[in-house]
Scaffold this motif. Structure first.
Motif, PDB file in Angstrom:
ATOM      1  N   SER A  17       0.152   4.432  -0.316  1.00 47.51           N
ATOM      2  CA  SER A  17      -0.018   5.269   0.597  1.00 47.51           C
ATOM      3  C   SER A  17       0.306   5.490   1.915  1.00 47.51           C
ATOM      4  N   ALA A  28      -6.648   1.619 -10.051  1.00 50.32           N
ATOM      5  CA  ALA A  28      -7.435   0.650  -9.599  1.00 50.32           C
ATOM      6  C   ALA A  28      -8.578   0.987  -8.744  1.00 50.32           C
ATOM      7  N   THR A  29      -8.172   2.181  -7.833  1.00 49.21           N
ATOM      8  CA  THR A  29      -9.210   2.728  -6.993  1.00 49.21           C
ATOM      9  C   THR A  29     -10.333   3.481  -7.689  1.00 49.21           C
ATOM     10  N   ARG A  30     -10.361   3.559  -8.793  1.00 52.14           N
ATOM     11  CA  ARG A  30     -11.183   4.570  -9.714  1.00 52.14           C
ATOM     12  C   ARG A  30     -12.096   3.455 -10.845  1.00 52.14           C
ATOM     13  N   GLN A  50      -8.604  -2.595 -11.255  1.00 54.25           N
ATOM     14  CA  GLN A  50      -8.469  -3.647 -10.178  1.00 54.25           C
ATOM     15  C   GLN A  50      -8.249  -4.961 -10.690  1.00 54.25           C
ATOM     16  N   PRO A  90       0.845  -1.177  -0.074  1.00 52.61           N
ATOM     17  CA  PRO A  90      -0.163  -0.032   0.164  1.00 52.61           C
ATOM     18  C   PRO A  90       0.948   1.249  -0.028  1.00 52.61           C
ATOM     19  N   GLN A 125      -2.245   1.543  -8.905  1.00 53.35           N
ATOM     20  CA  GLN A 125      -3.065   1.735  -7.618  1.00 53.35           C
ATOM     21  C   GLN A 125      -4.105   2.810  -7.595  1.00 53.35           C
ATOM     22  N   ILE A 126      -3.714   3.888  -8.090  1.00 58.33           N
ATOM     23  CA  ILE A 126      -4.801   4.930  -8.248  1.00 58.33           C
ATOM     24  C   ILE A 126      -5.449   4.473  -9.228  1.00 58.33           C
ATOM     25  N   ARG A 150     -12.818  -0.736 -12.232  1.00 63.54           N
ATOM     26  CA  ARG A 150     -12.971  -2.241 -12.021  1.00 63.54           C
ATOM     27  C   ARG A 150     -11.748  -2.694 -13.015  1.00 63.54           C
ATOM     28  N   GLU A 166      -4.457  -4.825 -11.479  1.00 62.66           N
ATOM     29  CA  GLU A 166      -3.753  -5.125 -10.431  1.00 62.66           C
ATOM     30  C   GLU A 166      -3.689  -6.535  -9.864  1.00 62.66           C
TER      31      GLU A 166
END
Length: 314
Positions: free
Chosen positions: A52, A180-182, A187, A50, A177-178, A184, A190
């Motif tokens: 972040s 993937a958060t926005r 994701q 992670p 990662q950025i 599918r 990833e």
């Protein structure tokens, strides 16, 4: 694949050994592939961290201080003692010093993570370890070999390797990662990349061994004296790293990470430096390569061994 990862890594080593000896012409193409394959491997590793939370790892001064003392105070003292075995041969001595005085900043993160070590803190420590070895390696070489030799060495490959193997994969992983958060789709990308970790490690082991084993085999009689130096170094640094981590009061993942950092050396990064040495040192690159081959075998063993020596309930 994760359940049988150690067996698969041994298979990767065996495959590289077989291909490298059977088709020595593949050595050069495989050598060119090492950094790209390693960069992709680090990219998948960074995806599992992670990023972040990476800033928190920078503030763990106890961990960073332990790594610094281990790699730049304890290791040089041990290396100086072990290097007396090859001190009569300056070419062997130079190769041994180059590789053992420089802590790894790339696949140590992968191997440590496979053994339950703290990947985040090792990643945060990578810039510090790289900068420190760039500054201190000339000093150690001056003390152990002499000033005239140090003036013949160019150190730019350190910065180049850090940019290509660490910085670019790290940026790519952060962007993934950025994304993937926005999305599918992000994701799924990833998840697929992280699932490729074990086969990528097998590929990396096979490529590295394929690229180097034939050259080492041709000069084996001249290199045999360096082999016990590397083996003894691993045997000493495993308990030294564990004791340093425990003395610093680190948690179990931190102790495991420190142990791997103490053992693992920066051979793939220092190899370009050694290749640029004067012709009189033409055997020195193979001295570095032999350490790589011995270390890869040791890493596969330590992935299984370190968690047993430093169990979760410790």
């Amino acid at each position: 694949m994760e359940r049988h990862q150690v067996a698969l890594y041994v298979a990767g080593l065996a495959l590289g050994l077989a291909v490298g000896l059977a088709v020595p012409e593949l050595a050069h193409p495989a050598e060119l592939a090492i950094h790209p394959v390693l960069a992709v491997l680090l990219y998948t590793t960074f995806l599992g961290i992670p990023l972040s939370r990476l800033g928190q790892a920078f503030t763990n001064w106890r961990f960073l201080g332990t790594l610094t003392v281990l790699n730049f105070v304890i290791v040089p003292a041990i290396v100086w003692l072990l290097s007396r075995i090859v001190a009569h041969d300056q070419v062997l001595l130079v190769g041994v010093l180059f590789v053992l005085l420089t802590p790894c900043i790339d696949y140590v993160i992968v191997f440590s993570g496979l053994a339950g070590g703290d990947e985040e803190r090792l990643l945060a420590a990578a810039p510090l370890l790289m900068l420190a070895q760039m500054l201190l390696l000339p000093l150690y070489l001056w003390l152990f070999v002499g000033g005239e030799f140090v003036r013949s060495v160019e150190f730019w490959p350190f910065a180049e390797a850090f940019a290509l193997i660490i910085a670019l994969p790290l940026i790519a992983a952060a962007l993934t990662q950025i994304f993937a958060t926005r999305s599918r789709l992000g994701q799924r990308a990833e998840s697929a990349a992280m699932g490729a970790m074990v086969p990528l490690m097998v590929l990396t082991l096979a490529v590295v061994v394929t690229s180097q084993v034939a050259a080492v085999g041709q000069q084996l009689s001249s290199l045999l004296l360096a082999a016990p130096v590397y083996a003894i170094f691993v045997v000493i640094m495993v308990p030294a790293g564990i004791l340093a981590g425990r003395a610093a009061g680190l948690d179990v993942p931190g102790i495991r990470a420190v142990a791997f950092s103490g053992v693992t050396r920066n051979s793939l990064v220092v190899l370009p430096l050694v290749l640029a040495l004067p012709p009189a040192y033409d055997l020195a690159p193979l001295v570095v390569v032999m350490q790589t081959l011995i270390e890869l075998v040791a890493m596969v063993v330590l992935v299984e061994l370190i968690p047993r020596i430093v169990p979760e309930q410790a």
